[in-house]
Design a protein around this motif. Sequence first.
Motif, PDB file in Angstrom:
ATOM      1  N   SER A  58      -6.304   9.699   1.393  1.00  0.00           N
ATOM      2  CA  SER A  58      -7.276   8.614   1.253  1.00  0.00           C
ATOM      3  C   SER A  58      -6.723   7.496   0.382  1.00  0.00           C
ATOM      4  CB  SER A  58      -8.579   9.135   0.658  1.00  0.00           C
ATOM      5  OG  SER A  58      -9.179  10.036   1.537  1.00  0.00           O
ATOM      6  N   TYR A  59      -5.961   7.857  -0.611  1.00  0.00           N
ATOM      7  CA  TYR A  59      -5.336   6.839  -1.451  1.00  0.00           C
ATOM      8  C   TYR A  59      -4.370   5.998  -0.621  1.00  0.00           C
ATOM      9  CZ  TYR A  59      -2.500   4.697  -5.078  1.00  0.00           C
ATOM     10  OH  TYR A  59      -1.835   3.800  -5.857  1.00  0.00           O
TER      11      TYR A  59
ATOM     12  N   LEU B 199      -6.319   3.613   1.354  1.00  0.00           N
ATOM     13  CA  LEU B 199      -6.786   2.509   0.521  1.00  0.00           C
ATOM     14  C   LEU B 199      -5.690   1.469   0.321  1.00  0.00           C
ATOM     15  CD1 LEU B 199      -9.130   1.435  -1.201  1.00  0.00           C
ATOM     16  CD2 LEU B 199      -8.141   2.681  -3.117  1.00  0.00           C
TER      17      LEU B 199
ATOM     18  N   TRP C 220      -5.493  -0.496   3.479  1.00  0.00           N
ATOM     19  CA  TRP C 220      -6.615  -1.430   3.553  1.00  0.00           C
ATOM     20  C   TRP C 220      -6.356  -2.661   2.692  1.00  0.00           C
ATOM     21  CZ3 TRP C 220      -9.736  -3.153  -0.430  1.00  0.00           C
ATOM     22  CH2 TRP C 220     -10.833  -3.934  -0.037  1.00  0.00           C
ATOM     23  N   ASN C 221      -5.813  -2.427   1.522  1.00  0.00           N
ATOM     24  CA  ASN C 221      -5.550  -3.526   0.598  1.00  0.00           C
ATOM     25  C   ASN C 221      -4.505  -4.476   1.176  1.00  0.00           C
ATOM     26  OD1 ASN C 221      -5.735  -5.040  -1.742  1.00  0.00           O
ATOM     27  ND2 ASN C 221      -4.194  -3.811  -2.805  1.00  0.00           N
TER      28      ASN C 221
ATOM     29  N   PRO D 134     -12.980   0.728   1.127  1.00  0.00           N
ATOM     30  CA  PRO D 134     -13.181   1.607  -0.035  1.00  0.00           C
ATOM     31  C   PRO D 134     -14.546   2.305  -0.048  1.00  0.00           C
ATOM     32  CG  PRO D 134     -12.237  -0.464  -0.728  1.00  0.00           C
ATOM     33  CD  PRO D 134     -12.564  -0.612   0.716  1.00  0.00           C
TER      34      PRO D 134
END
Length: 187
Positions: free
Chosen positions: A88-89, A92, A95-96, A106
């Motif tokens: 998941s990190y 993220l 996504w960023n 998030p």
Amino acid sequence: MLWALLTFRLQPPLNAGIFFELLWLDLFPAGTFIPPHGLLALTATLGVLACVPEADMRVTAIILVLSLPLAYLGSWVEQRYRKRQNLSYNRLIIWNRRGVNHPYTPDRLVFQAMGEMFALGFALYLSCAAALLAIVRLVAPWVSGGPQPTWPMLWIGACAGAVLALRLPRAYALAGASLVLGVLLTL
């Protein structure tokens, strides 16, 4: 205290909570250390005690002892889940880099993690409490007669965690000498 409010019985939850808090007083979360999952052991103990209302203090002590490994099982499962959350990190970070239009936002990751943690914790609790209840139902008939421990006796045994929390060699020596003296005086 929540369990006491739900069951309208103050004594078993309060006494068992004190026992587990004293036992793991020296293991506090610092850095990446995951302490024993005392909540799993406590709720499994209270669940089994609620299912066995005829339990005397001998059976209660057996339930407490048998639930101790559940705390370490809970911390092991939490550690494995944290490693799984590295995915998941990574999402993220993607996504960023890609912007707001990417499907891994998030808030979605947080809600997904909360749902997974709830489902995992509930399944772990149910399976551990069911296994503990089955073991207690098998062992309880064999543990009849003899002296019964009291909650203060169990708290004294759990105070080993409080003594270890002091982190002083003199406190360890005093606790060891007291234990040896107590054993010698009871012989």
